[in-house]
Design a protein around this motif. Sequence first.
Motif, PDB file in Angstrom:
ATOM      1  N   ASN A  63      -0.085   2.484   5.039  1.00  0.00           N
ATOM      2  CA  ASN A  63       0.422   1.776   6.270  1.00  0.00           C
ATOM      3  C   ASN A  63       0.448   2.371   7.322  1.00  0.00           C
ATOM      4  N   ASP A  93       7.059   9.759  -4.619  1.00  0.00           N
ATOM      5  CA  ASP A  93       5.623  10.258  -4.596  1.00  0.00           C
ATOM      6  C   ASP A  93       5.365  10.535  -2.980  1.00  0.00           C
ATOM      7  N   ASP A 148       0.786  -1.251   0.074  1.00  0.00           N
ATOM      8  CA  ASP A 148      -0.110   0.051  -0.031  1.00  0.00           C
ATOM      9  C   ASP A 148       0.910   1.206  -0.012  1.00  0.00           C
ATOM     10  N   THR A 149       0.484   2.394   0.037  1.00  0.00           N
ATOM     11  CA  THR A 149       1.139   3.583   0.305  1.00  0.00           C
ATOM     12  C   THR A 149       1.704   3.510   1.622  1.00  0.00           C
ATOM     13  N   VAL A 150       2.481   4.626   1.669  1.00  0.00           N
ATOM     14  CA  VAL A 150       3.093   4.917   2.998  1.00  0.00           C
ATOM     15  C   VAL A 150       1.933   5.558   3.799  1.00  0.00           C
ATOM     16  N   SER A 151       1.329   6.313   3.554  1.00  0.00           N
ATOM     17  CA  SER A 151       0.068   6.839   4.220  1.00  0.00           C
ATOM     18  C   SER A 151      -0.873   5.824   4.621  1.00  0.00           C
ATOM     19  N   TYR A 197       4.420  10.545   0.536  1.00  0.00           N
ATOM     20  CA  TYR A 197       3.373   9.724   1.386  1.00  0.00           C
ATOM     21  C   TYR A 197       2.632   8.889   0.556  1.00  0.00           C
ATOM     22  N   GLU A 198       2.486   9.168  -0.804  1.00  0.00           N
ATOM     23  CA  GLU A 198       1.913   8.396  -1.779  1.00  0.00           C
ATOM     24  C   GLU A 198       2.745   7.148  -2.359  1.00  0.00           C
ATOM     25  N   THR A 199       3.699   7.167  -1.798  1.00  0.00           N
ATOM     26  CA  THR A 199       4.608   6.227  -2.519  1.00  0.00           C
ATOM     27  C   THR A 199       4.125   4.570  -2.263  1.00  0.00           C
ATOM     28  N   THR A 200       3.964   3.558  -3.091  1.00  0.00           N
ATOM     29  CA  THR A 200       3.682   2.552  -2.799  1.00  0.00           C
ATOM     30  C   THR A 200       5.104   1.613  -2.477  1.00  0.00           C
ATOM     31  N   GLN A 220      -4.055  14.099   6.963  1.00  0.00           N
ATOM     32  CA  GLN A 220      -2.565  13.754   6.563  1.00  0.00           C
ATOM     33  C   GLN A 220      -1.764  14.325   7.583  1.00  0.00           C
TER      34      GLN A 220
END
Length: 603
Positions: free
Chosen positions: A447, A478, A442-445, A480-483, A457
């Motif tokens: 998780n 990306d 999932d994204t960092v956010s 916090y939107e990095t997978t 956020q």
Amino acid sequence: MDKTKKQKGRVLDIFRSKYALSFLKKYIFSYTLGILILILIDLLQTEVPLIVGSTIDLIAAGGFKGSFISKTLINLALIAAAVFFGRIAWRWFIFGAARKIERDMRNELYAHLQTLSASYFQNHKAGEIMAYMTSDIEAVRMVFAMSFVMGMDALALGISTLYKMVVDIDPILSVVSVLPLLLVAVTATVMGGKLHKRFTLRQEAYSQMSDFVQEKLNGIRVVKAFRQEDAENAAFAKENAKTRDANIKEAKLEAFMFPFMRMVAGLSMAVAIGYGGYIAIIGRISVGEFSGFLMFLNMMVWPMACIGRIINLLTRGSASLKRLQSIIDAEADICDWPESKDFDASEPLQGSIDAKNLTFTYDGDEHPVLDNISFHLEKGQTLGIVGRTGEGKTTLVNLLLRLFEPGRDMLYIGGKEIHSIPLHTLRKSIGYVPQDTFLFSDTVSGNIAFGDRSKSQEEIEHAAELACVHDNIMEFPDRYETTVGERGVSLSGGQKQRIAIARALILDPEILILDDSVSAVDTDTEEQILRHLREQRQGKTNIIIAHRISTLKHADKIIVLDNGHIAESGSHDELVAQEGIYADMYRRQLLEDMKKEEFGYDE
């Protein structure tokens, strides 16, 4: 009970299962409507041979009339159109309902898996469960789709066709022509038990192969690091060969069934042509009736041939249902106790912890991993736990979470016996960062906010700052939107640990457990994280498991586990003064740190 009855029982198990029938009842309206349409178009189809036969007799008698032919063609066209739209309709209702059943079964199975205890997943591998979720549910769906349709179709078409053959053409010709087709039904019934056994073996082989692939792909870095690609290819080839062999054994039976059906159908047609031609010549039936009978007989081949296919599908479905039922019937060995119903959920659970002669032994072990562990921790204090590998540190915190079941009157949280606290309340009050850091694909956010998707956020970033991972995240493509990839594969060990810490901190739990959760970060970052914990979690309870003494030296109380017992207990200074196990560990680590500074090397 003889062997034939046992085989028949296995095939029909799926229609005796309350679990399976509960889904069928849910969509009974769609099935009823689809079946009525199916029966209607089957009855329409049986009119075609009679219409064709009458037309042939009329032509043979020299009574050819254009108006009659036009009417016949219109009737045949109307029947064809009705059959076309009817087939679309019953597929819509029956196949659509079967797909909904498949969806509902998969949802229910997944939801039930969420209720099972951790011990269940220790005994059942992921590949096995994935086979249940995919191919086994698919096999059950085929029962509610194809076998259901073929069964009703064969029954309606077979009865109506046989009736018209006997009543409208010739009863003796009907009996002698249809009799060979009964061999198909008998053979299919006998083969049902063998198909059941071989399909079960095939599914087990598929489960083993699925688990093998999943495990090796999860450990692909280790495979590559040790240059074991060729060895793993060879190992997979063996697993794949087992699956192939199981598939071939099942396919051999199917390879026999369908040619056998064709042979019997040919035999039946030969009888019909021989005897039917004879009685047509002597005038007992007309040429048109003879032609119509051959069409009827061709229609009868389908219901008889369906028997083998239906038994095959029912056999597979019953075998898969039995496997699925084993999961549905499994019960969590850790659940809410009756006294937890009296728990006042309006009062927040306090963070004090008491262990009273806590003893725990894993199933199958002779000696307890924890033996008479006792300590008291006030709300707002920090407990440090240290000890060699295998001394029960992680077991202790797993008992606090009731991932394993502690004994009665051995653990108290907030002054309440742990079994009197509902599981939901207990685990909601504890933030846990396990030793084996697990991140979702999932994204960092996603998780960080895993425990509470409503977090903003700003709250996500604040938790990341407390875990000293915010700056790293801002460097990602990306942010916090990095997978992060499966199990966080794209991150370093330290980054994964700190994101996991942020995931626990964002919940601001009453009790925070860090199980060796800063082992992959450098000492400066570790110190910052621990300082943030002291500043931000005043009045909240913390439990920290670590091998580095530097991680624990600010704890209010430290316990040293040795051979399942608390060998030493006290503050950092008190334990150093005792000149025991803790002091020895502390001196060793001081020497290692001095060597690192002097010679500039790391472990």
